[in-house]
Write a protein that holds these residues in place. Sequence first.
Motif: not given
Length: 649
Positions: A447-448, A540-541, A636-639
């Motif tokens: 994400l960054w 946000v998930d 971020g969350p995993p695919y």
Amino acid sequence: MSDSSVQLQIQDHHVVMDNGLLQVTISKPDGHVTRIQGYGIDNMLEVRNKETNRGYWDLVWSETGSTGTTGTDELIKGSDFRVIVENEEQVEISFTRMWDISLQGKLAPLNIDKRYIMLGSTSGFYSYAIYEHMGEWPAFNLPQTRMVFKLRKDKFQYMAVSDNRQRHMPLPDDRLPKRCKELAFPEAVLLVNPIEPEFNGEVDDKYQYSCENRNLKVHGWICSDPAVGFWQITPSNEFRSGGPLKQNLTSHVGPITLAMFLSAHYGGEDLVLKLKQDEPWKKVLGPVFFYINSFLDSDSDDPKAWLWEDAKQQTLNESESWPYSFPASEDFPKWNQRGNISGRLQVQDRYVSDDYITVDGAYVGLAPPGDAGSWQTECKGYQFWTTTDNDGFFSIGDIRVGDYNLYAFVPGFIGDYRNDVVLTITEDSDIDMGDLVFEPIRDGPTLWEIGIPDRSAAEFYIPDPDPTYVNKLYVNHPDRFRQYGLWERYSDLYPEGDLVYTVGVSDYKNDWFYAQVPRKKDDNSYEATTWQIKFKLDSVDQNATYKLRIALATANVAELQVRVNDEKAEPPLFTTGQIGHDNAIARHGIHGLYRLYSMDVPAANLAAGENTIFLRQATSSSAVAGVMYDYIRFEGPPYSNSNIEKKEI
């Protein structure tokens, strides 16, 4: 005698190796180099010093259970002299110091065999030593061992460590109390009344001339009249501790030239060799080469440049001759008593590329079996390193017989690779490892990120030094981080509030200070600092976990605490606990030991929109307690697995 023959003269208290180019005198049976004569110089070593303080081996040792990196200094003094080889082509002589229980507490429990070699038509001499600890002997610590040469201060005044680190140097007298002011550490002084006015107002510190093992091949001094160079050449790193990135001292004001074999510099106690009771150990340190050259080329109008380039060429010649064929000790295996290994290393990062990534310049090495990354603190055995070519292929030759793991690290990717198979190298073995795949640690997409994952803080903002504390060599120099006192500049730049970095707006090259250190207060005490990373999330998930990765380039008596969106949260989301004694901040290194931390960031800690990560360096015991960052990444969350399938070679 002929120009190419070597003679050995054995006197009552000295021996002299003479090949017509040089005469090297060594005390008997102590084994200290007392005189190097040649090229119009009667003795290149400092004649004002005692014979025991000119050219010698020494070590630092401590009793088992001792902490830190200090101990008892021991000048290694031989008690028995032997001639090992004596013919027209070669002389090899031995000075041994044996240990027994009557010496417990007085000398390091080691048998030490110091060797010196002179060859015909070779303008220099070689030295190596065999250290052995018997299994039944007491446990002890060995923080350091080295060779030291102290040259004549009236002759050798120009020092060269690399192509862009060369200069006329201050005299040792300039470091005397009336001519200098001691700074925060005794190694660093401000020259206030130097003999030569050009050095007035400069800082001198031996650590400003340190070098990584991978680049530490040749360094030394030049005498201008006559034009003669004295060079310490290390043809192989196999016997050095700490791997290719380990930093060591080189040459410094004295004039002094060092051959460092084992040290805790830039690593602290983690790099102290600790031998246990009932632990047998033997290691060959060296050979290293001491090369003396003379300016003979009348076509050149720059003797210093000529001598330096000639020394580099001689270094290449020595490296290509490794392993040497001439050392007589059975403990030093020749080329046909060693093995080889080859293979190909690729990287698989499914969030970067669907294909395997071919990496040029990845570091691949063999070191004693251990955990991933353990090579950087390994100091008992031998290490063998190379880099991959454009297609990821590597080959390591001339490996000593023994058991190893294969390790790797790849600039541009975080973490360490270790092949789980313990490799047994035998004489003439030639192992093809085939295709190896390094999967850097990762849970989700980036994400960054801040910085470059290269185990160094060199890409971050390095301030100009306080003009009061300048080494002129490093003005407008790529190694600007080697200036003294840069850590103090943080308080100048952030006198009240701490660093705030905004993702997408800030530039780490200009806005991320190279080291997170305490702030100096008006009463000269220090306070902990808290840096902020501000970033936005579109959403946000709430069913997912995010991941923060922090790679440190060094740590020194530090505790890094991480909090998310609540600066006062107790306990913090993550803490390292107190870590590190690298001392790289004080010693002008841009890295020490590499450390990688990964932490879960629950979705409940995050918000759609603005977020802040608080990085608190909680210790403030000194000006140089702190960390340098290598790289920070927020994932971020995993695919889902259905979107990404793991590839097979």
